[in-house]
Motif scaffolding. Sequence first.
Motif, PDB file in Angstrom:
ATOM      1  N   VAL A 100       0.855  -1.183   0.000  1.00 34.97           N
ATOM      2  CA  VAL A 100       0.000   0.000   0.000  1.00 34.97           C
ATOM      3  C   VAL A 100       0.896   1.239   0.000  1.00 34.97           C
ATOM      4  CG1 VAL A 100      -0.207   0.152   2.531  1.00 34.97           C
ATOM      5  CG2 VAL A 100      -2.009   1.087   1.080  1.00 34.97           C
ATOM      6  N   GLU A 101       0.485   2.265  -0.752  1.00 31.85           N
ATOM      7  CA  GLU A 101       1.237   3.517  -0.774  1.00 31.85           C
ATOM      8  C   GLU A 101       1.134   4.187   0.578  1.00 31.85           C
ATOM      9  OE1 GLU A 101      -1.958   6.636  -2.596  1.00 31.85           O
ATOM     10  OE2 GLU A 101      -1.159   5.085  -3.920  1.00 31.85           O
ATOM     11  N   SER A 102       2.145   4.960   0.919  1.00 30.51           N
ATOM     12  CA  SER A 102       2.113   5.680   2.182  1.00 30.51           C
ATOM     13  C   SER A 102       2.775   7.040   1.985  1.00 30.51           C
ATOM     14  CB  SER A 102       2.825   4.892   3.278  1.00 30.51           C
ATOM     15  OG  SER A 102       2.594   5.514   4.521  1.00 30.51           O
ATOM     16  N   GLY A 103       2.058   7.902   1.318  1.00 32.61           N
ATOM     17  CA  GLY A 103       2.595   9.236   1.055  1.00 32.61           C
ATOM     18  C   GLY A 103       2.464   9.597  -0.405  1.00 32.61           C
ATOM     19  N   LEU A 104       2.866  10.805  -0.722  1.00 31.88           N
ATOM     20  CA  LEU A 104       2.745  11.335  -2.076  1.00 31.88           C
ATOM     21  C   LEU A 104       3.733  10.680  -3.034  1.00 31.88           C
ATOM     22  CD1 LEU A 104       2.453  15.140  -1.237  1.00 31.88           C
ATOM     23  CD2 LEU A 104       0.619  13.605  -1.954  1.00 31.88           C
TER      24      LEU A 104
END
Length: 190
Positions: A100-104
């Motif tokens: 999962v992405e965690s930030g820009l």
Amino acid sequence: MLRSVFIVAVSLVPVLTGCGGSTPRPVVVDEPPPPPPPPQPSHLRGDRSVHGVVGRAGGSIALSSGLRIDIPEGALHEDVIFDVGVGAAANVWSSEEGEVESGLLYDLRPAVVADEGHRFTISAPAHAAPTGFESARVALGMEEERPRRAFTDVVQTRWQYMRARREGDRYVAEVALLGGHRLQFGLVRE
């Protein structure tokens, strides 16, 4: 008598004015110019994007969103013109693979390899982990350009995932390569 004093006084004027010599001339000494001041680190800052030069003295690149790239002295052997900015959303991480992405997502140009013995430090704000990812490991996803194939001008890229860590309220990764395209921190289930 007055006349003889006047004649003596007028006769002494050329003697007194001629004895002083000429005006001294300055002595010209050929000294080398002072050495230029040592190069200073460059600290590039911007809101959503930044454009500027970092050279051998190193420095940093920072965006108001919290992205920071630290470049140590000696990591670059020449001046490099950097373009860094907040990128458009993209599907970098795969939920099917427990990521999962965690930030820009950020755009970064150009691709740069650190000189031997040096590493770049990339950091960004850490975000609260979504449900199921509380004990996940942190990774830095970085897109890098692949060698071009014959007979094509199409730029091919691949995503590399590098170990990162959480330090307080920031994600941190130390890398020898800035891939030259996009980067984003993410969480990967163990």
